[in-house]
Design a protein around this motif. Structure first.
Motif, PDB file in Angstrom:
ATOM      1  N   THR A 323      30.301  34.510  47.320  1.00 24.63           N
ATOM      2  CA  THR A 323      31.555  34.555  48.363  1.00 24.63           C
ATOM      3  C   THR A 323      32.727  34.041  47.387  1.00 24.63           C
ATOM      4  O   THR A 323      33.671  34.743  47.633  1.00 24.63           O
ATOM      5  N   ARG A 324      32.438  33.183  46.451  1.00 24.12           N
ATOM      6  CA  ARG A 324      33.519  32.570  45.752  1.00 24.12           C
ATOM      7  C   ARG A 324      34.158  33.774  44.804  1.00 24.12           C
ATOM      8  O   ARG A 324      35.201  34.093  44.535  1.00 24.12           O
ATOM      9  N   ALA A 325      32.828  34.632  44.278  1.00 19.69           N
ATOM     10  CA  ALA A 325      33.334  35.609  43.149  1.00 19.69           C
ATOM     11  C   ALA A 325      34.175  36.817  43.754  1.00 19.69           C
ATOM     12  O   ALA A 325      34.870  37.353  43.122  1.00 19.69           O
ATOM     13  N   ALA A 326      33.533  36.993  44.971  1.00 18.59           N
ATOM     14  CA  ALA A 326      34.227  38.118  45.888  1.00 18.59           C
ATOM     15  C   ALA A 326      35.731  37.885  45.937  1.00 18.59           C
ATOM     16  O   ALA A 326      36.518  39.161  45.857  1.00 18.59           O
ATOM     17  N   ARG A 327      36.100  36.920  46.000  1.00 18.80           N
ATOM     18  CA  ARG A 327      37.807  36.491  46.060  1.00 18.80           C
ATOM     19  C   ARG A 327      38.325  36.519  44.663  1.00 18.80           C
ATOM     20  O   ARG A 327      39.698  36.525  44.655  1.00 18.80           O
ATOM     21  N   LYS A 328      37.678  36.217  43.537  1.00 19.69           N
ATOM     22  CA  LYS A 328      38.334  36.210  42.210  1.00 19.69           C
ATOM     23  C   LYS A 328      38.108  37.348  41.285  1.00 19.69           C
ATOM     24  O   LYS A 328      38.840  37.690  40.679  1.00 19.69           O
TER      25      LYS A 328
END
Length: 506
Positions: A323-328
């Motif tokens: 989820t964090r990676a999807a934003r970055k």
């Protein structure tokens, strides 16, 4: 002995155990069951009562291991359906304390690691006959006909064979299609049973382990195709279900395609949304896929698609991190596929799944072949494919073609070298390559299907870049190498630090 005694003792009345017991009594066997959880025994009796109508009770239950042995004909046949590991040994030891004899047979039907079964057989030698049977098909298979993979003592198999043939799934010998009837008290008796002696102790659980590894890859590839349809084609779950149902009429006909269509066509009763959209994308596993990947590494068998399927499940559990990676993390900016090209892309995905499936089975059967060579087993691969045609999770029409391939050539070194499969991949690989390429360009992960393609391309190459790799190993570790212009058993080493880098024969 009195005819009032039971034919079989059964320990463990959980989901699988209860259904195996009911399958046994459907087929005319008298069973005495025991479980430490008396609630399970009560549930068993209640289900038997609901299914038999006004007929006499078909199942007996008891309160101890000792009582079980006194109520079963000697020499005893005792079936275990308990968790793998320590519980199996605990039950065996308690049965020995209760008076089990050296000619009594104990059958482990749990998901045991095959090496544990080998050790148990040695441990109980002279005390009891320890036998194993891997069971596939889940709850419904256990109740109405599973695929069974028995292994162990041949004397034991002579006693067990009629029992397993009776309760196993059945296949129409003319068509290779399952004969299914889900009616309590009316078991399928016609057709070929999906149960065959695999070999010495441990071999049955090894074959089941590989079955599960193939299952992991098959499920993952279906999910990858689904992902492309949703992400690139913007199809609804119901539309994808329709595609899967069409595919199920042809070469991709299988239990997994069938249930995937049903899942995708199901709405959530609470929200009215497609059920698949309310399920958290975090996949679990019980270890058999991992065991297959590890087993492949241990015998030096390339099984990349099975390993990728295991890794895909592991990556799915990293939900917070993803989820964090999807934003970055950036991906490609690709427009959805136009509506007029949808059918073309669906056809590509069909062929990609078919070709990748062939390669996954090639990897699985290659693993069984290498393990059999290492362990001294004589596995009948045509027969293994036949007993997977019904009752198990990977049951599919495709398995008849695999059985035929090994029937044509019992020494077939790899499924990809069979004439039928050579032609199948040759005629479908263009779409396979386009499907993998388009998914990659679109940023949609297809790890199992793409690894299957890489496996195929590496397998068909006479020369691989491992020559550079071996030179690297010799450079930093003096690991030596063979030359193409000398006998392979001769080893050479480059004196890398010396002028001219002379080559020295070792």
């Amino acid at each position: 002995m009195s005819e009032a005694l039971c034919d079989i003792g059964f320990i463990g009345a959980g989901v699988m155990g209860k259904n195996l017991i009911l399958n046994l009594v459907d087929n005319g066997y008298r069973v005495c069951a025991f479980d430490l959880d008396h609630g399970r025994l009560e549930a068993l009796i209640e289900q038997d009562a609901s299914e038999r109508g006004d007929q006499p009770p078909r199942v007996e239950v008891c309160n101890s291991y000792t009582e079980l042995l006194t109520r079963v004909k000697a020499p005893h046949l005792v079936i275990l359906s308990v968790p793998a590991g320590a519980p199996v040994d605990d039950v065996c030891n308690k049965l020995l304390d209760a008076g089990l004899q050296a000619d009594d047979i104990v059958i482990d039907t749990g998901n045991s690691l095959w090496t544990d079964s080998v050790e148990r057989c040695k441990r109980y030698e002279g005390k009891l006959i320890f036998f194993t049977t891997a069971v596939s098909g889940g709850e419904v298979g256990a109740r109405f006909g599973p695929s069974l993979m028995p292994s162990g003592d041949r004397y034991a198999w002579a006693r067990i064979e009629p029992v397993w043939h009776a309760i196993a799934a059945k296949v129409d010998p003319a068509t290779g299609q399952p004969i299914e009837r889900f009616e309590p008290g009316n078991p399928v008796k016609e057709g070929e049973p999906c149960a065959a002696y695999i070999g010495p102790i441990g071999s049955g659980h090894f074959v089941k382990m590989v079955h599960n590894g193939i299952e992991y890859a098959d499920m993952q590839m279906i999910c990858e195709v689904y992902d492309v349809m949703r992400s690139a084609l913007e199809m609804t779950p119901q539309e994808i279900a329709g595609v899967f149902r069409e595919w199920n009429k042809g070469v991709l006909n299988s239990y997994l395609i069938d249930i995937s269509a049903e899942v995708l066509d199901t709405e959530d009763s609470e929200t009215g949304k497609p059920l698949v959209d309310v399920i958290l994308d975090r996949a679990g596993q019980k270890g058999t896929g991992l065991w297959t990947a590890v087993g492949a590494l241990q015998v030096g068998c390339p099984a990349p698609s099975i390993a990728e399927a295991v890794f895909a499940r592991s990556l799915s559990t990293r939900k917070v991190l993803r989820t964090r990676a999807a934003r970055k993390l950036a991906g490609p900016d690709v427009a959805p596929v136009p509506q007029e090209k949808r059918d073309e892309v669906i056809a590509q995905l069909h062929d990609a799944l078919y070709c990748a499936k062939i390669c996954v089975y090639a990897q699985g059967f290659d693993l069984m072949k290498l393990a059999a060579r290492e362990q001294g087993w004589e596995l009948n691969f045509s027969e293994i494919a036949r007993i997977w045609r019904a009752g198990c999770i990977i049951r599919a029409v495709f398995l008849q073609s695999i059985s035929d391939a090994y029937e044509r050539d019992t020494k077939l070194s790899n499924l990809l070298l069979d004439d039928f499969f050579i032609e199948q991949i040759a005629s479908h690989q263009g779409n396979w390559r386009r499907a993998v390429a388009d998914a990659t360009i679109g940023g949609i992960p297809v790890p199992a299907m793409s690894s299957a393609l890489s496996y195929y391309d590496a397998f068909r190459r006479e020369s691989l870049p491992a020559n550079l790799l071996q030179a690297q190993r010799d450079f930093f570790g003096a690991h030596t190498f063979s030359r193409v212009d000398r006998p392979e058993q001769e080893k050479y080493h480059v004196l890398w630090g010396e002028a001219g880098r002379p080559v020295k024969k070792i």
